[in-house]
Write an enzyme that holds these catalytic residues in place. Sequence first.
Site, PDB file in Angstrom:
ATOM      1  N   THR B  32     -52.051 136.183  60.579  1.00 55.63           N
ATOM      2  CA  THR B  32     -50.810 136.315  59.692  1.00 55.63           C
ATOM      3  C   THR B  32     -49.748 135.336  60.097  1.00 55.63           C
ATOM      4  O   THR B  32     -49.391 135.246  61.370  1.00 55.63           O
ATOM      5  CB  THR B  32     -50.374 137.605  59.641  1.00 55.63           C
ATOM      6  N   GLU B  65     -58.690 131.280  67.979  1.00 57.74           N
ATOM      7  CA  GLU B  65     -57.908 129.987  68.005  1.00 57.74           C
ATOM      8  C   GLU B  65     -58.296 129.016  68.730  1.00 57.74           C
ATOM      9  O   GLU B  65     -58.363 127.868  68.670  1.00 57.74           O
ATOM     10  CB  GLU B  65     -56.489 130.068  67.753  1.00 57.74           C
ATOM     11  N   ARG B 115     -44.609 131.007  62.798  1.00 58.00           N
ATOM     12  CA  ARG B 115     -44.260 132.521  63.030  1.00 58.00           C
ATOM     13  C   ARG B 115     -43.660 132.544  64.410  1.00 58.00           C
ATOM     14  O   ARG B 115     -43.976 132.110  65.502  1.00 58.00           O
ATOM     15  CB  ARG B 115     -45.527 133.202  62.919  1.00 58.00           C
ATOM     16  N   ASN B1016     -56.978 144.301  59.703  1.00 61.60           N
ATOM     17  CA  ASN B1016     -55.501 144.147  59.680  1.00 61.60           C
ATOM     18  C   ASN B1016     -55.136 142.634  58.761  1.00 61.60           C
ATOM     19  O   ASN B1016     -54.226 142.973  58.040  1.00 61.60           O
ATOM     20  CB  ASN B1016     -54.981 144.014  61.057  1.00 61.60           C
TER      21      ASN B1016
END
Lengths: 330, 1238
Positions: B32, B65, B115, B1016
């Site tokens: 996210t 990642e 973020r 999630n």
Amino acid sequence: MIDLSTKYLGLSLINPLVASSSPLTGNLDDTKRLEDAGIAAIVLPSLFEENINQEQQQLEHYVHSQALGHNEAESYHPVPENYKSEIETYLEYIQALKSNLSIPVIASLNGVTDSGWVDYGKELMQAGADALELNVYYVAADPEQSGEQVEERYIHLLERLRKQVSIPIAMKISSQFSSVANMLKRFQASGADGVVLFNRFYQPDINLETLKINPHIELSTPIESLVRIRWIALMRSRVELSLAATGGFHTVESIIKALLAGADAVYLCAVLLNHGTEYCVELLRQLDLWLTEHEYESIEQLQGSVSQSCVIDPAVYEHSNYKDVIKSYK
Amino acid sequence: MSKSQKIILDGNQAAATVAHLTNEVIAIYPITPASPMGEWADEWSSRQQPNLWGTVPEIIEMQSEGGAAGAIHGALQAGSLTTTFTASQGLLLMIPNMFKIAGELSPAVFHVAARSVAAQALSIFGDHSDVMTARSTGFAFLCSNSPQEVMDMALIAQCVTLESKIPVLHFFDGFRTSHEVAKVDSIGTDVMQKMIDFRFVKEHRQRALSSDHPVLRGSSQNPDVFFQARESVNAYYQALPAIVQKTMDTFAELTGRQYKIFDYIGAADAERIIILMGSGAETAQETVEYLVSQGEKIGLLKVRLFRPLDSVSLIGAIPASIKKIAVLDRTKEPGADGEPLYKDVATALMQHFSGESNKFSTLPLVVGGRYGLSSKEFTPGMVKAIYDELKTTSPKNNFTIGINDDVTHTSLSWDASFRTNAQKNTFQAVFYGLGSDGTVSANKNSIKIIGECTDKYVQGYFVYDSKKSGAVTISHLRFGEDPIHSTYLIGNDDADFVACHQPVFLERYPMLDKAADNAVFLLNTPVEKKSVWSSLPATMQQQILDKKIRLYVIDAYKVASETGMNKRINTIMQTCFFSISGVLPKDDAINSIKQAVEKTYGKKGKQLIDLNYKAIDQTLLNLYEVDVPGKVSSKIQLQKSITDSASDFVKNVTAEIIAGRGDAIPVSLFPVDGSYPLGTAAYEKRNLALEIPVLDEGLCSQCGKCPLVCPHGVIRSKVFDESKLESAPESFKSMPVKGKDFSKTLRITYQVSPEDCTGCGLCADICPIHDKSNVSHKALDMVAYTPELREQEKLNWNYFLDLPEYDRGLIKSNTIKGAMLLQPLFEFSGACEGCGETPYIKLASQLFGDRMIVANATGCSSIYGGNLPTTPWTKNAQGRGPAWSNSLFEDNAEFGLGMRLSIDKQKQYASELLQGLKNQLDDKLVNEILSADESTEEGITQQRTRIDKLCEQLAAIKTVEARELETVADKLSRKSVWIIGGDGWAYDIGYGGLDHVLASGRDVNILVLDTEVYSNTGGQTSKATPRGAVAKFSAGGKPSPKKDLALLAMDYENVYVAHVAYGARDIQTLHAFNEAEAYAGPSLIIAYSPCIAHGIDLKNNHQHQQMAVDSGHWPLFRYNPENAKQGINPLHLDSKAPSVPYREFVETEIRFNMLWRTHPEVAEKLLEQSQEDVLHRYHYYEQLANLPYGEVVDQTGITQPPHRKLASVIKQQLAQDLHNTKEADEKKSTSKKGGQND
């Protein structure tokens, strides 16, 4: 060579044996095998409006409106581009059958709503179905609803559909009418081309461990054929509808009896499921043999020859004949 | 100029669109707010949508990642056009490879939805702390400020990287830009083709590693050459800014949209300017344009190319008239004397000023400030405050804006009521809805309708709370004649339209604070027309009168129910909006809604279209305006979010956050190390249920299943003495407790906390006791949650809470009934209604909570466990409870191991100190402490008492050692370390660490909440996803089988492993938890956790678990190495061989049966394989479980562990066979010889 051909719902059949709605008619490979085995027409598994609706509700819940209300995820399921709904799959299946089979394909529909019956009926016709069988299954459990009102449901949907659909329509009904004969008359008047006698239904069963109700179905037994034969015999001369017998026709003898009583077609299901599609070849061989041995030239010659109007003692079909049966025990 | 089409999308979709069209390989990992970019790309590729060159990009989801970056590096080296999407910690994991990719001059674009990086807390929201962390990698950094710019800059970045060879990090603000829906000019593929010079693509491919023209790249270099080689790329970095500007100019020629690497806006003779990058620049632009029109000499410099920093262009873009500059950074570097952009600008100015040609008469004053961390609002009032600060003689440096820093006084104050004139021609609307009621999707749809039907510009931004069940959503929509630069929420007194989609919000949120004068307020309420006015709180009535608000009302749930829409009110409320807002002509709008409905459902959804049409028509008949009386008559006040008994911290911080006033909390009230009190979820009474369970004590068998399965810990059992009943409320239900372990005067109760219940119904579902005469009536029935029932059960619950907890030492925690008498120390979580994970966590908290330390991987469990404002983790009356912490996603096993090591070390140190102090202490006490058996509750209690005594005795000893021992004495009592996380962590990103921790042999308990997808972040495939399941990144059904984590763990032989599903066999789950805790080495419990991502209704959670077990999908077993020591096979199968066809299991879940509708043949094939898988696996386990065990001593006298025993048996057998063969051969040979002799 005996002429086995017959007419059913205005369709020319090479013989009176029709593969009834069953898993066997639900896939192309089996239907091809059925055709190769000599079956004269197939009735597809019913398209249930309830299932279509349930599927739509599920899609709405899990795909279209995945409203999660959370920052990290707006949805859980990829929205499939190539999703094929139940109705699309069914319509494509009809098209596939039509391009792969030369025998008539009869679509079967079980609706819930007025618009469902009519709209899906039209779609089945447009997809190429040769005829439409209405699998009318209604449990009249509402004490406020009269028998007349129940009957009116059947007539109403038939009338509506008749206006929209040009292919032949057969009503597949149960024997649970106060007056089966009257219903058939009314079906005829409302535009039906035939009736299929009689439907068999899933019956709820109680699981003794969980005390939950499970739907349950058993394959038919040969004894069930008798009630069908009786009603075909009774109705043969009273209506101008095509008559198909379904339920319990497992042997050539029972098939011949149905034809003698006046059936235009005899539906096969359990016998094919039990013995395989190829058993149709055997049944046809036995039918041919019986006709030859009994010196019939054609099915047409035989059809209805022992119907109530032709039988030696017509009253027997109508009497509650168990008295004689009991006497016969002595 | 190419003609473009207006499209409506958000920033993520804009980036993904260009990335997918201009790349061949895309390696990603969900995080996210970047996940949707990867999801879009995956969706397009799965639909066979080609890129510019006509080939469908290959998408691969990696295990992390770090893995994605490695794959990208490899793909680039092999010559493909390659990209990725990420954010935050994900970007940080890519950094090592980014150095390599840049070091090797490999062209690539990484799209980053910027973020916050987790520090004192995790935050998923937007700032630049992640990209700033990566600024030394050698990537170029290009920033976009709006969805339009994201699309444009994504293409510019792609062109630039190909030409310059320098990889580009293209970033935009997480959420504010990545999730803002806007109307943008699309870029046609013709423009893209003109922009991308194929020469550079060819060059990239020619540099690919190939065995046809091999090279060695990525050598290892020594001190003699590394430095020079590192400097060899300088010319490329020097050339890049010009390439960017040239590309921007070409782009402008083709599209009409001109960008500069530094874009100046404002007065040509500005004396004060702000320099910044990101979405805040949009708000700053709006403010500057307004203030300049008011005569202010100010300006704004938008930084688009941040690296390499072209200081010449930067200085060139600043007006010579400038006197003061504020440089704003959306990041914080603690300890630095300024943030990165500020320092860059200051350095550039200094370099320029000390250079030969100087455009400034005096060196401008430069101050730096921080704003907008983690998506903190940045409004025109704040922008103005900065310009005002610059007016002062000595503007504050290192300032903050947007918060109240009452500790180090960095913050500037601002005027919250300041407005620009940007909204003059804009319609602003705010909608309050529930996450589950479809408000957001309806609003997105409305934006589309308005955007597509008119020339208006549109903007949609959606704010959610942090709960997963009953989440509140606030939609902020703007529609206007002019481009919308307002990258901030609709403020108080600004909304022309306010909608309340849920009547329960009336007493909870001061919604009309948002309303402007003459606004429309739309309310969904079941209250009758004549009583609507009196049902409003007094403050709301006053606001309606003061602001002359028109009040419109609909009973949307009634319309929904009557039109067959069940509880779906989104279309109904959307119809109301269009019908009364006047934003579009009503009839056009209604037609558009109907068209949108048809488009959504198409041919597949005839019934849904009919229902929606009916609902739309009925809405119009049922919507009415209320005649507003002239005065306030209500006595209703807004509810307090927290009870008076709460602590000051809870009142001043927690309650304020709950009330939506978190922005106003000053710095001084925050814990500096991120520690928060437990038990706060209990304050947040959400009253979500439509039905709650009601007990029939006459039927109840006291089995304890209902509290076990309750995902929210709202139904509890307690045993208490009958004497307590004297003060019980009349309606309180209890019964004499059954069982010989309890005295005759004891009673038991099962009580629900009505205001915390979500109404999921799982307690009633699991209840096994039917009324013998009416099976529909159970010992626990779900009953309508009426106000009367609420009041009655509130009384009962409060009474229940006051009853003392039953003595843990007397409880048999190896029975469900007994274990459920233990107090849950995890309660009222905001997890989804019917969550399949939380019962396991709650169970652990009951059994071991008073000695638990929890390491929790990032994921659902860290969100419902630790997302402010409240936490479900709580403590008991003695103040003991689970201490909880979340480190990262990838390192949770290691994090937990670290806790174990630390505790064990301290225990060892404490024991050593204790030994050393033995002579000064009670000898018996010391011995008892050192040899304590803490395997039982009683043993633990005794040890705690001993430690208390020890501390008392230590107080009298005046030595350093005694003081030392006091600091670690608590570690002498058993501490239970629990490592909790989901399958994404355990199977994928954290597997390496998990494996290491299993191998370590240390005493940790690992609970894997296996939902078989990344729950999630929205259901992406993990290696736990079963074969044939449809998930994101497995749109065509996952072709490979689920990884067998249990088997891998069992292979270590010294790991306790359990495979559990509480809904199928609760007692097995309970035994597994107890055994795992008792086992002194690593324990791994893999817990089947039904999830909404399975496409199931969680009210059927237990049936799905049962099917999973019965079909063999989820065999139940326990592998206890302790058994092996006693000659018993450690593996025990707790479920029978598959008894239900796998088809029956998968048919009940959308995640599987979707495949039959999309890829029927694949579905059949995968089903067949899955059926084989489950049979094979069960058979395999069965064989393992039946291996002979016992005393096995091999020929060397060493006892062989079981697995090796099989090997040794086989070896012995082989040796024997060989021996026999040799003997036979010898005999033959002898006989032959003999024959010859003969």
